[in-house]
Design an enzyme around this catalytic site. Sequence first.
Site, PDB file in Angstrom:
ATOM      1  N   PRO A 175      14.622  33.263   8.546  1.00 17.14           N
ATOM      2  CA  PRO A 175      15.838  32.911   8.056  1.00 17.14           C
ATOM      3  C   PRO A 175      16.246  31.835   7.398  1.00 17.14           C
ATOM      4  O   PRO A 175      15.727  31.081   8.561  1.00 17.14           O
ATOM      5  CB  PRO A 175      16.968  33.524   9.152  1.00 17.14           C
ATOM      6  CG  PRO A 175      15.473  33.313  10.720  1.00 17.14           C
ATOM      7  CD  PRO A 175      14.656  34.101   9.941  1.00 17.14           C
ATOM      8  N   ASN A 176      17.409  31.532   6.628  1.00 23.46           N
ATOM      9  CA  ASN A 176      17.221  30.093   6.247  1.00 23.46           C
ATOM     10  C   ASN A 176      16.340  29.712   4.916  1.00 23.46           C
ATOM     11  O   ASN A 176      16.499  28.585   4.554  1.00 23.46           O
ATOM     12  CB  ASN A 176      17.563  29.213   7.567  1.00 23.46           C
ATOM     13  CG  ASN A 176      19.117  29.836   7.985  1.00 23.46           C
ATOM     14  OD1 ASN A 176      20.169  30.729   7.163  1.00 23.46           O
ATOM     15  ND2 ASN A 176      18.988  30.009   8.961  1.00 23.46           N
ATOM     16  N   ARG A 236      18.206  22.978   1.880  1.00 21.69           N
ATOM     17  CA  ARG A 236      18.818  22.823   3.434  1.00 21.69           C
ATOM     18  C   ARG A 236      17.974  21.686   3.894  1.00 21.69           C
ATOM     19  O   ARG A 236      16.784  21.469   4.331  1.00 21.69           O
ATOM     20  CB  ARG A 236      18.047  23.670   4.401  1.00 21.69           C
ATOM     21  CG  ARG A 236      18.491  24.225   5.265  1.00 21.69           C
ATOM     22  CD  ARG A 236      17.337  24.998   5.996  1.00 21.69           C
ATOM     23  NE  ARG A 236      17.578  25.147   7.666  1.00 21.69           N
ATOM     24  CZ  ARG A 236      16.770  25.684   8.366  1.00 21.69           C
ATOM     25  NH1 ARG A 236      15.741  26.400   7.875  1.00 21.69           N
ATOM     26  NH2 ARG A 236      17.417  25.795   9.449  1.00 21.69           N
ATOM     27  N   TYR A 262      13.343  19.067   6.446  1.00 22.73           N
ATOM     28  CA  TYR A 262      13.070  20.694   5.671  1.00 22.73           C
ATOM     29  C   TYR A 262      12.062  20.411   4.177  1.00 22.73           C
ATOM     30  O   TYR A 262      11.473  20.900   3.278  1.00 22.73           O
ATOM     31  CB  TYR A 262      13.371  21.822   5.645  1.00 22.73           C
ATOM     32  CG  TYR A 262      13.820  22.048   6.637  1.00 22.73           C
ATOM     33  CD1 TYR A 262      12.629  22.571   7.362  1.00 22.73           C
ATOM     34  CD2 TYR A 262      14.890  22.448   7.211  1.00 22.73           C
ATOM     35  CE1 TYR A 262      13.167  23.158   8.463  1.00 22.73           C
ATOM     36  CE2 TYR A 262      15.241  22.885   8.597  1.00 22.73           C
ATOM     37  CZ  TYR A 262      14.374  23.049   8.893  1.00 22.73           C
ATOM     38  OH  TYR A 262      14.746  23.849  10.524  1.00 22.73           O
ATOM     39  N   ASN A 297       6.473  31.981   9.718  1.00 22.08           N
ATOM     40  CA  ASN A 297       7.564  30.717   9.707  1.00 22.08           C
ATOM     41  C   ASN A 297       8.872  32.001  10.161  1.00 22.08           C
ATOM     42  O   ASN A 297       9.487  32.128   9.180  1.00 22.08           O
ATOM     43  CB  ASN A 297       7.543  30.190   8.522  1.00 22.08           C
ATOM     44  CG  ASN A 297       9.063  28.756   9.531  1.00 22.08           C
ATOM     45  OD1 ASN A 297       8.641  29.180  10.096  1.00 22.08           O
ATOM     46  ND2 ASN A 297       8.720  27.262   8.349  1.00 22.08           N
ATOM     47  N   ALA A 300      14.615  31.050  12.638  1.00 23.64           N
ATOM     48  CA  ALA A 300      15.617  30.348  14.486  1.00 23.64           C
ATOM     49  C   ALA A 300      14.891  31.648  14.855  1.00 23.64           C
ATOM     50  O   ALA A 300      14.704  31.701  16.229  1.00 23.64           O
ATOM     51  CB  ALA A 300      16.699  30.395  14.377  1.00 23.64           C
ATOM     52  N   GLU A 355       1.840  31.041  13.232  1.00 23.33           N
ATOM     53  CA  GLU A 355       2.980  30.213  13.695  1.00 23.33           C
ATOM     54  C   GLU A 355       3.150  29.561  12.882  1.00 23.33           C
ATOM     55  O   GLU A 355       2.629  28.540  13.056  1.00 23.33           O
ATOM     56  CB  GLU A 355       2.909  30.678  14.646  1.00 23.33           C
ATOM     57  CG  GLU A 355       4.630  29.772  15.483  1.00 23.33           C
ATOM     58  CD  GLU A 355       4.881  30.052  16.837  1.00 23.33           C
ATOM     59  OE1 GLU A 355       4.397  30.673  17.667  1.00 23.33           O
ATOM     60  OE2 GLU A 355       5.785  28.975  16.778  1.00 23.33           O
ATOM     61  N   HIS A 374       5.415  26.222  11.080  1.00 24.43           N
ATOM     62  CA  HIS A 374       6.836  25.802  11.322  1.00 24.43           C
ATOM     63  C   HIS A 374       6.074  24.058  10.184  1.00 24.43           C
ATOM     64  O   HIS A 374       5.524  23.793  10.354  1.00 24.43           O
ATOM     65  CB  HIS A 374       7.705  24.969  12.929  1.00 24.43           C
ATOM     66  CG  HIS A 374       7.552  26.413  13.044  1.00 24.43           C
ATOM     67  ND1 HIS A 374       8.675  26.644  13.674  1.00 24.43           N
ATOM     68  CD2 HIS A 374       7.270  26.844  14.540  1.00 24.43           C
ATOM     69  CE1 HIS A 374       8.146  28.011  14.665  1.00 24.43           C
ATOM     70  NE2 HIS A 374       7.470  27.286  15.363  1.00 24.43           N
ATOM     71  N   ARG A 388      12.444  17.664  18.198  1.00 23.16           N
ATOM     72  CA  ARG A 388      13.255  18.257  18.069  1.00 23.16           C
ATOM     73  C   ARG A 388      14.437  18.601  19.366  1.00 23.16           C
ATOM     74  O   ARG A 388      13.971  18.150  20.070  1.00 23.16           O
ATOM     75  CB  ARG A 388      13.928  19.423  16.682  1.00 23.16           C
ATOM     76  CG  ARG A 388      12.531  18.721  15.506  1.00 23.16           C
ATOM     77  CD  ARG A 388      13.082  19.736  14.197  1.00 23.16           C
ATOM     78  NE  ARG A 388      14.079  20.024  13.688  1.00 23.16           N
ATOM     79  CZ  ARG A 388      14.905  21.039  13.621  1.00 23.16           C
ATOM     80  NH1 ARG A 388      13.468  22.442  12.310  1.00 23.16           N
ATOM     81  NH2 ARG A 388      15.913  20.953  12.565  1.00 23.16           N
TER      82      ARG A 388
END
Length: 137
Positions: free
Chosen positions: A10-11, A18, A23, A72, A75, A96, A98, A105
């Site tokens: 998502p996103n 964004r 990012y 990725n 969320a 995985e 990111h 964060r």
Amino acid sequence: MRKFQIINGPNLNLLGKREPAVYGHTSFEDYLEVLRATYPSFKIDYYQSNAEGELIDKIHETGFSYDGIILNAGAYTHTSVALRDAIQAVEAPVVEVHISNVHAREEFRRCSLISAVCKGVIAGFGLKSYELALLAL
Ligand code: DQA
């Protein structure tokens, strides 16, 4: 030819627009072009969805025939038992990924429900994280 599937959650369709401070300014499509040109001997497929079930379907679809999945989960990394079960259900190794360093964060980003069932985790190297995952696979 070795086949790898990149899956963005998502996103991540908004990469380049964004929160560029977190990012970056590059869209995933632009990055993918460079990645494919750098590794012409690999078949690199790409899929993005904002829907949890569609990400699970793509893991099922590719997880028995591809040499690896670079995921990725956005969320959903921090929330989805269903994604974790999907990763555990398939044969292909899943890395995985990111873009940001999730450990630097907010506290809630430090918890990943999927790390334990992935082959490994790469985080914090911007879009380069995907290339590092590809090399690892
Ligand atoms: C992310 C980190 C997640 O915490 C966040 O929800 C994302 C992107 C990253 O690539 O840094 O959507 O997975």
